[in-house]
Scaffold this motif. Structure first.
Motif: not given
Length: 304
Positions: A17-27
């Motif tokens: 399972v590789l994580g995702t950075a898609t739609s990772s949200g605001p700072i």
């Protein structure tokens, strides 16, 4: 069905399972950050952008493609950080153990439910709320299970303390045939240069008999000495406080011969090549600003 099998850190990887950075949200706001390095980058205005993190994770994904590894990605939760899949669950032998993660992050388990549903239900292990462990603290090596923990009486106040002794004892009970060895790690909520967030932030085996280590990440000299005796000092690559801060020990093994590493880790990557490893270098420094790197963003399911 997925037939789980993970016996160590370096055998040939078949599914992950590789994580995702898609739609990772605001700072995040400072008070919502979980570690001192993220806080440091939020304050400095250098917290990584979603776009940069996406590019880095896709570079990692391409390496998996190159080696024919089956990759599962979490379902996307809008505006939510889902990069560090190692935190939410981990595999030991044929068991998938669901972490008791920080309460704010429970949604991340839901996002990999479609993977969990492909595992024999009798091999999916959950536990009670007072038992804490995260995958970054759990490492398999031959007959050993190494576990990073924090034994201080102020455990509850240390947000960087993720695995407690109840967690260690739970794993001991679950795997009576293994030698479970815990390591008391140095923690700091405020100083990323001395904070070993997980065991893989100050130690990790590579190949068949080598390891990367940061001596000062261990609270007790004898724990460090135990690893020196086990691996042999000539097989250890010692990293400095600054190299620990950059996450030098958080590389990822696809096989005993192939290590994925950050492209700026020149001193480490040269050493790995001198030892005969194939080093797959990728950009991952932006993700590293959140005090996690390559091992943190993977959860191996099947190794040969």
């Amino acid at each position: 069905m997925i037939k789980l099998n993970v016996q160590d850190e370096t055998s040939r990887l078949r599914a992950v399972v590789l994580g995702t950075a898609t739609s990772s949200g605001p700072i995040p706001k400072i008070e919502d950050a979980y570690d001192p390095k993220s806080i440091e980058n939020i304050k400095a205005g250098t917290y990584p952008s979603e776009e940069d993190m996406y590019i880095e994770m896709e570079a990692f994904n391409k390496v998996f493609e190159k080696y024919n590894v089956k990759v599962y990605r979490p379902s996307i939760i809008e505006n939510y950080n889902q990069i560090f899949s190692r935190d939410i669950a981990f595999v030991v032998e044929d068991k998938l153990i669901i972490s008791n993660i920080l309460p704010d992050r429970e949604k991340e388990v839901e996002a990999i439910k479609y993977v969990i549903d492909q595992v024999d239900a009798s091999n999916v292990i959950t536990t009670t709320d007072d038992v804490h462990f995260e995958g970054g603290d759990v490492m398999l090596w031959n007959n050993y299970i190494f576990i990073g923990t924090y034994k201080g009486h102020d455990y509850a106040d240390i947000i960087t303390a993720r695995t407690n002794m109840k967690g260690v004892n739970f794993i001991k009970d679950l795997f009576p045939n293994k030698i479970v060895k815990e390591f008391d790690l140095v923690k700091s909520n405020t100083n990323a240069k001395i904070n070993a967030l997980h065991l893989d932030c100050c130690f990790q085996p590579v190949g068949k008999n080598k390891a990367i280590i940061h001596k000062e990440g261990f609270k007790n000299e004898e724990d460090y000495q135990f690893l020196v005796n086990l691996f042999g000092v000539e097989n250890l690559f010692h990293i400095t406080a600054d190299e620990m801060y950059q996450m030098f020990s958080n590389v990822f093994s696809i096989s005993p011969e192939v290590v994925v590493s950050e492209q700026n880790f020149t001193r480490l990557n040269n050493w790995l090549r001198e030892q005969g490893f194939i080093v797959e270098e990728i950009p991952y420094a932006e993700i590293g600003k959140q005090e996690g790197l390559l091992r943190c963003s993977t959860m191996p399911l099947v190794r040969d």
